[in-house]
Design a protein around this motif. Sequence first.
Motif, mmCIF file in Angstrom:
data_model
loop_
_atom_site.group_PDB
_atom_site.id
_atom_site.type_symbol
_atom_site.label_atom_id
_atom_site.label_comp_id
_atom_site.label_asym_id
_atom_site.label_seq_id
_atom_site.Cartn_x
_atom_site.Cartn_y
_atom_site.Cartn_z
ATOM 1 N N TYR A 162 0.839 -1.205 0.000
ATOM 2 C CA TYR A 162 0.000 0.000 0.000
ATOM 3 C C TYR A 162 0.875 1.256 0.000
ATOM 4 O O TYR A 162 0.615 2.208 -0.752
ATOM 5 C CB TYR A 162 -0.895 -0.056 1.231
ATOM 6 C CG TYR A 162 -1.810 1.122 1.428
ATOM 7 C CD1 TYR A 162 -2.771 1.440 0.474
ATOM 8 C CD2 TYR A 162 -1.736 1.898 2.585
ATOM 9 C CE1 TYR A 162 -3.625 2.518 0.676
ATOM 10 C CE2 TYR A 162 -2.586 2.957 2.796
ATOM 11 C CZ TYR A 162 -3.518 3.278 1.841
ATOM 12 O OH TYR A 162 -4.356 4.339 2.038
ATOM 13 N N SER A 163 1.923 1.257 0.814
ATOM 14 C CA SER A 163 2.747 2.465 0.883
ATOM 15 C C SER A 163 3.492 2.689 -0.442
ATOM 16 O O SER A 163 3.734 3.839 -0.822
ATOM 17 C CB SER A 163 3.714 2.427 2.065
ATOM 18 O OG SER A 163 4.368 1.206 2.130
ATOM 19 N N LEU A 164 3.810 1.608 -1.140
ATOM 20 C CA LEU A 164 4.444 1.782 -2.457
ATOM 21 C C LEU A 164 3.446 2.345 -3.478
ATOM 22 O O LEU A 164 3.818 3.130 -4.344
ATOM 23 C CB LEU A 164 5.009 0.452 -2.959
ATOM 24 C CG LEU A 164 6.394 0.109 -2.402
ATOM 25 C CD1 LEU A 164 6.805 -1.288 -2.800
ATOM 26 C CD2 LEU A 164 7.430 1.103 -2.887
ATOM 27 N N VAL A 165 2.184 1.930 -3.347
ATOM 28 C CA VAL A 165 1.157 2.486 -4.242
ATOM 29 C C VAL A 165 0.998 3.995 -3.955
ATOM 30 O O VAL A 165 0.885 4.807 -4.880
ATOM 31 C CB VAL A 165 -0.188 1.742 -4.074
ATOM 32 C CG1 VAL A 165 -1.291 2.417 -4.878
ATOM 33 C CG2 VAL A 165 -0.045 0.283 -4.509
ATOM 34 N N LEU A 166 1.015 4.349 -2.670
ATOM 35 C CA LEU A 166 0.898 5.776 -2.309
ATOM 36 C C LEU A 166 2.075 6.568 -2.893
ATOM 37 O O LEU A 166 1.899 7.671 -3.415
ATOM 38 C CB LEU A 166 0.877 5.948 -0.788
ATOM 39 C CG LEU A 166 -0.253 5.281 -0.016
ATOM 40 C CD1 LEU A 166 -0.275 5.778 1.418
ATOM 41 C CD2 LEU A 166 -1.606 5.554 -0.659
ATOM 42 N N LEU B 162 2.872 3.190 -12.480
ATOM 43 C CA LEU B 162 4.023 3.377 -11.594
ATOM 44 C C LEU B 162 3.992 2.391 -10.434
ATOM 45 O O LEU B 162 5.030 1.883 -10.008
ATOM 46 C CB LEU B 162 4.023 4.801 -11.037
ATOM 47 C CG LEU B 162 4.916 5.814 -11.733
ATOM 48 C CD1 LEU B 162 4.752 7.173 -11.075
ATOM 49 C CD2 LEU B 162 6.368 5.411 -11.658
ATOM 50 N N SER B 163 2.786 2.120 -9.924
ATOM 51 C CA SER B 163 2.654 1.132 -8.840
ATOM 52 C C SER B 163 3.149 -0.216 -9.327
ATOM 53 O O SER B 163 3.907 -0.900 -8.637
ATOM 54 C CB SER B 163 1.192 0.983 -8.402
ATOM 55 O OG SER B 163 0.687 2.203 -7.981
ATOM 56 N N VAL B 164 2.698 -0.585 -10.513
ATOM 57 C CA VAL B 164 3.119 -1.866 -11.088
ATOM 58 C C VAL B 164 4.643 -1.870 -11.255
ATOM 59 O O VAL B 164 5.311 -2.853 -10.952
ATOM 60 C CB VAL B 164 2.406 -2.105 -12.442
ATOM 61 C CG1 VAL B 164 2.985 -3.297 -13.168
ATOM 62 C CG2 VAL B 164 0.918 -2.302 -12.207
ATOM 63 N N ALA C 186 7.816 -5.466 -2.557
ATOM 64 C CA ALA C 186 7.005 -5.666 -1.361
ATOM 65 C C ALA C 186 5.961 -6.746 -1.601
ATOM 66 O O ALA C 186 5.452 -7.353 -0.668
ATOM 67 C CB ALA C 186 6.331 -4.357 -0.988
ATOM 68 N N LEU C 187 5.648 -6.982 -2.857
ATOM 69 C CA LEU C 187 4.603 -7.968 -3.149
ATOM 70 C C LEU C 187 5.135 -9.395 -3.072
ATOM 71 O O LEU C 187 4.424 -10.308 -2.681
ATOM 72 C CB LEU C 187 4.041 -7.709 -4.549
ATOM 73 C CG LEU C 187 2.746 -8.428 -4.866
ATOM 74 C CD1 LEU C 187 1.621 -7.896 -4.009
ATOM 75 C CD2 LEU C 187 2.405 -8.288 -6.320
ATOM 76 N N LEU D 87 10.258 3.349 4.390
ATOM 77 C CA LEU D 87 10.950 4.116 3.351
ATOM 78 C C LEU D 87 9.951 4.684 2.340
ATOM 79 O O LEU D 87 10.022 5.861 1.975
ATOM 80 C CB LEU D 87 11.954 3.200 2.641
ATOM 81 C CG LEU D 87 13.092 3.882 1.916
ATOM 82 C CD1 LEU D 87 13.966 4.655 2.886
ATOM 83 C CD2 LEU D 87 13.935 2.855 1.170
ATOM 84 N N ALA D 88 9.018 3.846 1.921
ATOM 85 C CA ALA D 88 8.041 4.294 0.917
ATOM 86 C C ALA D 88 7.158 5.396 1.499
ATOM 87 O O ALA D 88 6.884 6.393 0.827
ATOM 88 C CB ALA D 88 7.193 3.120 0.446
#
Lengths: 739, 301
Positions: free
Chosen positions: A190-194, A209-211, A249-250, A273-274
């Motif tokens: 989730y934090s990487l998606v944010l 970008l999330s992907v 993270a996935l 970090l994200a």
Amino acid sequence: MVMNFIDRFKSIRGTDQGRPGERKISFARLLLWDIKERSWLLALILVVALVVYPAGSLMVIQLAASGRGEMPGEMLLKVRKSAAISYLGLTGGYYYFFILAAALLAGISGYVYLEKQDRSDFFLSLPMRRERYFFVPCLSGWLIVICPYLVSLLLAVFPVCASQGVFSGALAAGVFRAAAFNILAFSAVYSLVLLAMVLSGRMLIGTLLSVFLLFYGVCLGGLNELLCSFFYKTWYSENYGENIFWFSALTVPSYFDRAPLKTVAVLLIYTGLALWLAVFIYRKRPAETAENSLTFPGTAPFLKTAVAIPVGVAGGFLLWILVGQSEGLMGWFLFGSAACAFIANGVFEFVMAPDIRNIARHWISGLVVLLGSVLIPAVFCFDLLGYDTWLPDKSRIEAMAVSEDFAAMELANCDTLNGHYDREAEGGSVSQESLWLRKNLVEDFDGIYELAELGVREAAEPSDAAGEETMCSVRILYKMKGGGMRIRGYQIPLEETGEALGKMSSTVDFRNKYYPFGQMDPERYNRIALSRWEDPLGEYAENKITLDAEQRLKLLEALDADSRRIDLLEARESSPLYVISFYFDYDDYEEYTKVHQGFDLMDVVSEAYVYENYENTRACLEELGLPAKADAACRVKGAWCWSESSQEALAAFAERYGLSDYEKLLDGGIFFSGGTEVEALLETVERVKRRNGGSEAGTMDFGLYFQIKGAGESEDYETNWAVKLSDPENFAKLVEEIA
Amino acid sequence: MIEIKGVKKNFGDIEAVRELSADITEGKVYGLVGTNGAGKSTLLRMAAGVLKPEEGKILVDGEEVFENPHAKEKICFIADTGWFFPNATPESMGNFYKIAYPAFDRKRYQRMLEHAGLPGRRKLRTFSKGMKKQVSVLLGVCANTKYLLCDETFDGLDPVMRQAVKKIFAAEMVDRDFTPVIASHNMRELEDICDQVGLLHGGRILFSENLEDMKFHMQKVQCVLPDKAREEELLRELDVLQFSHRGTLLTFVARGTNLEVVRAVESKNPIFAEALPLTLEEIFISATETAGYEVDRLFEP
């Protein structure tokens, strides 16, 4: 007094922004408002979670019991409990899909307001610090996913599992431990998606970008692995997936079973970090970038380079595979890579600014993409970095190790039949092998270094020798004085290994680590059987005896003392008297099922040769009443004989000895029925410890598979031999007759 | 007071605002007028703390506004394209404003919605553009902030509603410490309501003055002079911002008090002379033409 306290409290709250007593915007109320605004997502996740957890677990528990009507009740309950814990725990593809989908939906819906200027202005004009407002959709999105997840998990654990009779404290603890981990894993994704959303602000670009952030590491690692394994002759895959910091993270949660603390630490680092980066960028994000593809347009060329080069290389590699993947067609790889990178470059620019005229924007980075897409394949195709010829100076090496199976094949067969001592617990995966190498480093490494030199020479200038019969593969670990570790895999002509093997086997450190009968765990076996080397009855079941702890230890000590004393190279060429087979009997069905999905309740742990000069071992065996007297009656029902040499070698052999129907020896083999035929066969062959002679060495490799009738009430069993021909002429005649 | 000190803002290569300075004094209606792309919206967005100036600063009651919640609490910003939550109703937007602006007067908002004939529970997406503007204005007024920044807010309002809003602003200014800042192209509207006007052009402020002072120091005169030489002499003597001919009738706008300009005209023995009322629009056009923004040149090939 109470009123004074309240007034003071209000005053303290009011000083938050420097002015006492003023009412401030409420974070909690904004949070609730945002959750209310995204109630559609809350409802969607609740429905999915209810289907996946309470309904899904009910189905799984009931299905686990179906078709097992004959299983004892207690065992059935265990199976159902096991099904419940594994379903509600960590595993399952749906789990990753759920995390990814939930994170994308929650992250994108929370920050989609950044997409339009009017929406962005509206929120940024609110009297609130940006970083504080950042956490409103961040936290509400997190709650929107986690609350339904926990509610449905509670429903699955308490009403569902309780009603199915599988509830226990251990189950609840296991499930909620897994839930805590799942929440952490979700938080990282989730934090990487944010981060992706604040880097872009646009729904489509944010999703892409999330992907990118979630899969880039995996894809890059996979591509690197693929190219290295295709182009580097000495490449050794250390199971690239083990390096979990590299990965997204996935994918990291899949390591939890193997390295829980490390996985949790990595996920915490990802999340922290994200989030920190996301807040930082959100604060710095100029409001005027709303409606732009990227928050900082300057990042576009870097992103494009990072994406287009690997896409180009992957595309070029695919083209090279399609046209025939030979060394003479490397040009296709380079051309394909440049062409695909060019296309990827244009597509990237078009996605960022959907106008066909924009595809030539950022031409400098476009040139970098083109150069990179040609240079990287060239590095692999022509080994520009000298990967295969790398051999450090001895003075830079601290210790070296050689692979277990090489040691087993070339030396350990001197004292064991199957070359392994106690390795089952470590499994056979590549990563386990690298662990094994790390554990068995020797500092007196002259012999191993010599092997490495042979391997490098072979990689640089391949000899004419080829095939399993004349080459052996070996993995060598270099531990450098600086602390770094590298593993290389070499192909070495067998006939050249003698000197290196001699040096290795005369080294005390090497002998201690590579022939460690003394290190074998006495708890790993509880029964042994002894068979004569030239007795086809083999490790017959009725000959097994059970040893107590003291006897087991004593036998191992005796074996260790004897096997260290012998000259390994000499032993390699001679035949033993006996073979000791070490077994582990699984009396407990549950214990057994943890280890095996297999068929036999008895497992061979290891097998050791006993030579004539193994005085300690033979004395120990005598004390145990071994060797037992073999049943005089011939119980060999028959033997299958097949060739393990190449078709060409067998054809040459057949021509030489007038064997017409030799192909049967390749396709399934020829069956020698009854004691007389088998006896005649045994007169023409000699049992060997390893198969590496072949027609080049003037011998033929064959396998024999004996079918033996069990003594008394015992069940029938089989024994497998490797043999070479001692009387090829008669062997050919015999085969001709039988066939 | 909102102090704008040497503010500069670029969007890439575009200089939206160039070293702009002005003061918006409290208790007055400030009108921000300007050509398209003059930087009005950018200036308001900076004043609302949405955009960060690249140079200079904007102070609200002495505090810098960007990333300062305390300063932003005194400001409510109504953007030209007001945004509402999807599926929001006027009532639910009021609820949100109550969270975002704790001083928001919900009862008053309800009353004002009723007076304006706006249904509180109807989805805002079904409202016309003008109705949405009305809701935006009512939300902004009821937020009870000291400053209300309205970007093109009056565009789309019907004349009755426009008058009503003007009345509301006036009433607010009487009742409490309230300073509306209104950006608009529509000079007629601003003329009726504004006390102070800032004229923006090309990212710069041409002037920021009290409207009455401005009118006092700029005159429009229509006259017929006996000969061409006197006419040229008159135009040289005065600081003429704009002039035109219709036959022998000369019409011009010049800087100076009424007395100064009339004396100058009379000194040329005019056959006919008359001082005309000067509209804000004429002041705007005159000032911008002087700054190089001539209507006649706009669509020259």
